[in-house]
Structure formats: C-alpha cells, structure tokens
Motif scaffolding. Sequence first.
Motif, PDB file in Angstrom:
ATOM      1  N   PHE A 173     -25.562   5.614  37.148  1.00  0.00           N
ATOM      2  CA  PHE A 173     -25.445   6.620  38.203  1.00  0.00           C
ATOM      3  C   PHE A 173     -25.959   7.971  37.714  1.00  0.00           C
ATOM      4  O   PHE A 173     -25.956   8.260  36.521  1.00  0.00           O
ATOM      5  CB  PHE A 173     -23.989   6.732  38.661  1.00  0.00           C
ATOM      6  N   ASP A 174     -26.390   8.807  38.646  1.00  0.00           N
ATOM      7  CA  ASP A 174     -26.963  10.119  38.328  1.00  0.00           C
ATOM      8  C   ASP A 174     -25.847  11.125  38.087  1.00  0.00           C
ATOM      9  O   ASP A 174     -25.133  11.513  39.012  1.00  0.00           O
ATOM     10  CB  ASP A 174     -27.862  10.578  39.485  1.00  0.00           C
ATOM     11  N   VAL A 195     -37.057   4.486  39.637  1.00  0.00           N
ATOM     12  CA  VAL A 195     -35.632   4.588  39.290  1.00  0.00           C
ATOM     13  C   VAL A 195     -35.062   5.940  39.723  1.00  0.00           C
ATOM     14  O   VAL A 195     -33.918   6.036  40.178  1.00  0.00           O
ATOM     15  CB  VAL A 195     -35.435   4.378  37.779  1.00  0.00           C
ATOM     16  N   ARG A 196     -35.819   7.018  39.569  1.00  0.00           N
ATOM     17  CA  ARG A 196     -35.433   8.369  39.986  1.00  0.00           C
ATOM     18  C   ARG A 196     -34.051   8.748  39.446  1.00  0.00           C
ATOM     19  O   ARG A 196     -33.167   9.174  40.186  1.00  0.00           O
ATOM     20  CB  ARG A 196     -35.417   8.466  41.519  1.00  0.00           C
ATOM     21  N   ASN A 197     -33.878   8.611  38.131  1.00  0.00           N
ATOM     22  CA  ASN A 197     -32.578   8.927  37.553  1.00  0.00           C
ATOM     23  C   ASN A 197     -32.729   9.583  36.178  1.00  0.00           C
ATOM     24  O   ASN A 197     -32.478   8.963  35.149  1.00  0.00           O
ATOM     25  CB  ASN A 197     -31.724   7.664  37.432  1.00  0.00           C
ATOM     26  N   PRO A 198     -33.092  10.865  36.140  1.00  0.00           N
ATOM     27  CA  PRO A 198     -33.242  11.542  34.858  1.00  0.00           C
ATOM     28  C   PRO A 198     -31.912  11.875  34.193  1.00  0.00           C
ATOM     29  O   PRO A 198     -31.886  12.300  33.037  1.00  0.00           O
ATOM     30  CB  PRO A 198     -33.990  12.827  35.232  1.00  0.00           C
ATOM     31  N   HIS A 199     -30.803  11.701  34.915  1.00  0.00           N
ATOM     32  CA  HIS A 199     -29.482  12.000  34.359  1.00  0.00           C
ATOM     33  C   HIS A 199     -28.645  10.727  34.327  1.00  0.00           C
ATOM     34  O   HIS A 199     -27.444  10.754  34.608  1.00  0.00           O
ATOM     35  CB  HIS A 199     -28.776  13.064  35.204  1.00  0.00           C
ATOM     36  N   GLY A 200     -29.258   9.617  33.947  1.00  0.00           N
ATOM     37  CA  GLY A 200     -28.583   8.331  33.972  1.00  0.00           C
ATOM     38  C   GLY A 200     -27.851   8.005  32.691  1.00  0.00           C
ATOM     39  O   GLY A 200     -27.672   8.851  31.801  1.00  0.00           O
ATOM     40  N   ILE A 201     -27.472   6.738  32.571  1.00  0.00           N
ATOM     41  CA  ILE A 201     -26.646   6.311  31.443  1.00  0.00           C
ATOM     42  C   ILE A 201     -27.384   6.437  30.115  1.00  0.00           C
ATOM     43  O   ILE A 201     -26.772   6.649  29.069  1.00  0.00           O
ATOM     44  CB  ILE A 201     -26.155   4.866  31.685  1.00  0.00           C
ATOM     45  N   SER A 202     -28.702   6.334  30.127  1.00  0.00           N
ATOM     46  CA  SER A 202     -29.471   6.425  28.888  1.00  0.00           C
ATOM     47  C   SER A 202     -29.702   7.865  28.444  1.00  0.00           C
ATOM     48  O   SER A 202     -30.239   8.106  27.362  1.00  0.00           O
ATOM     49  CB  SER A 202     -30.829   5.724  29.053  1.00  0.00           C
TER      50      SER A 202
END
Length: 299
Positions: A155-156, A279-286
């Motif tokens: 999640f973001d 994916v559009r998720n620069p603030h994700g779990i990774s």
Amino acid sequence: MDLSVVIPTLNGRDRLAACLDGVAAHAPDAEVVVVNGPSTDGTTGMIRERDDVDVLVEVSTRTGNVARNAGLEVATGDVIAFLQYDLVVEPTWLAGLSDGLDDAPVVTGPTHRTLDGGMTTEESERRQIGSREVTYFNGGNVAFRRPVLDALDGFDEYLEAGGDRDAAHRLAGLDYEVAWRPEMCVRQEYSADGGTIADRGVEFRALTYRLVKNYGIRPAAATGTTRRALRDALVAAGDVLRGDLQPTEWLATGRAVVTGVARGAADGLVARLRDRSPVRNPHGISDRSDRAVARYDWR
C-alpha cells in the motif's frame, strides 16, 4: 489455502478482543498478525495474554497503510486478509473468502453495522474512470493472493486516508479483478457514536493525490475532485443558511479543501514521475524497512 489475517489496531483493546474471538471461532487455522500502535490502552498486554495471536508488531506511525505493510512484511500465508480491528467475521466469512478467490485474486464483502434503528449493509461499488473500470473494496475486509500484493508493492504509505481506494485504482491499472461475495461478511457490534469529524484538507489531498498519481492531469482526475468539492460546498452552504454552520467555519473548510487539492495534485505529480510503471507506488513496502519498533513472534 494458507491464510494469514492481518489486523491493524489503535487504542481499541476491547473491540480487538471481539475481533480476535471471531477469527479464532470461524478461521481457527489462520495465522493471525496484529499490528498495534502506538496504543496506550493496554492492547499489548491483552494480546500477549492470548494464545491465538501468532505475531504482534508494534509500530510508531498512526497510518493505516504503514500498519498494513508492516503486517504484510511478517505474514507467511499465500493468501493475506486484512481485517479492521472493530469488525467481527461472520460464520460464512471464510467460505465466502475461499469461494471468491476461485474467481479472482482479490475478494471483499459487506459490513453489517448495528445501529439504534436497525442494521445497515453495503453493496459492491464499481466506477468507470477513463478507460478503467475500478472495483472498490472494503479495506477492513479484503483478501489478496500474495502475488497480487507483491505486484502492487503493498500500500502507498503517503496516504493518511483512502489507501484502499488507491489500491483499487492500481489493481484496475494492472488488470486484476476483484470479486464480491456477500458471504464474506463482517459485522460491527458497537452502536454508532456519531463518528469523528472528517479533516476535509486531508480528505481532498488524498483524493487528488491518488487520482493525479494514477491518471495524471486529465479530465478523469479533475472531474471527480471538482464534483466532490462542489457537492460538499453546496451541502455546507445549506447548513449555513439553516444556521447549523457558521460562515467562518464554511470559509475555513473551503480554504482547507483548496489547500488539500493543491498539495495533493503537486505530490501526485511527483509520485507519478517517481514511479512511471503501472504499479504507481513510490511509497510502497519496498521503500523502507523501519516500520516496526518491536516484534513478538509466537509461531
């Protein structure tokens, strides 16, 4: 199916206990991961006295998406369900979850809420945004096959609100289906207490951010935000005319909305540039590895 149930919680000890009782009764073989924090009501002590919680993760950030990602990091199941701490699964919940996953890699269901005048429930919600058909899901009652969460990168964590809505847009962008099963139902056993007053600035910042991040600056993003802002402004104007709201409060809310929209649009553009993939998720779990401040593992 190897099921893990992740339950984020914050200062909800008694309601969490009822939630855990429901999971133990109706999904006894599931791995249970509670993400707590930072609670000050004795939640940690209550959990440590139980024998039906496999992992307790303590976090310091009061953000739902951080808690979800922290739970996802330690869950071991090939199916991950996220459950809100003040919801109790019904006896048909597990069967509905399993049946839904036969048709789609993500499944959700309704919440039955007991009110003074009776009970309310929900229906499946879909919306066409640009070329995408987005199926929204209940972030407090949803299950994913793990490869889907891996593809989403969780999640973001930028979002303080609306993290499930953002994930729904990204699921649609990656062509993942979401199944709806009425049998995968949960109930809220506590009567409504009036709720909390929404922070309109935070709400509109989150709305604008997720639309701009996922769709860019285009009508699909602008129309939804504008329509929502105008509708809320008209409702508030009616309250002013009836004397239920002071004009100064209306103006202050309007400024918060405008500021939220501007900041959300700017941050959404930055996020879109940072992650140009679907994916559009620069603030994700990774993006980070320091979510947990303590972990208790009884597996």
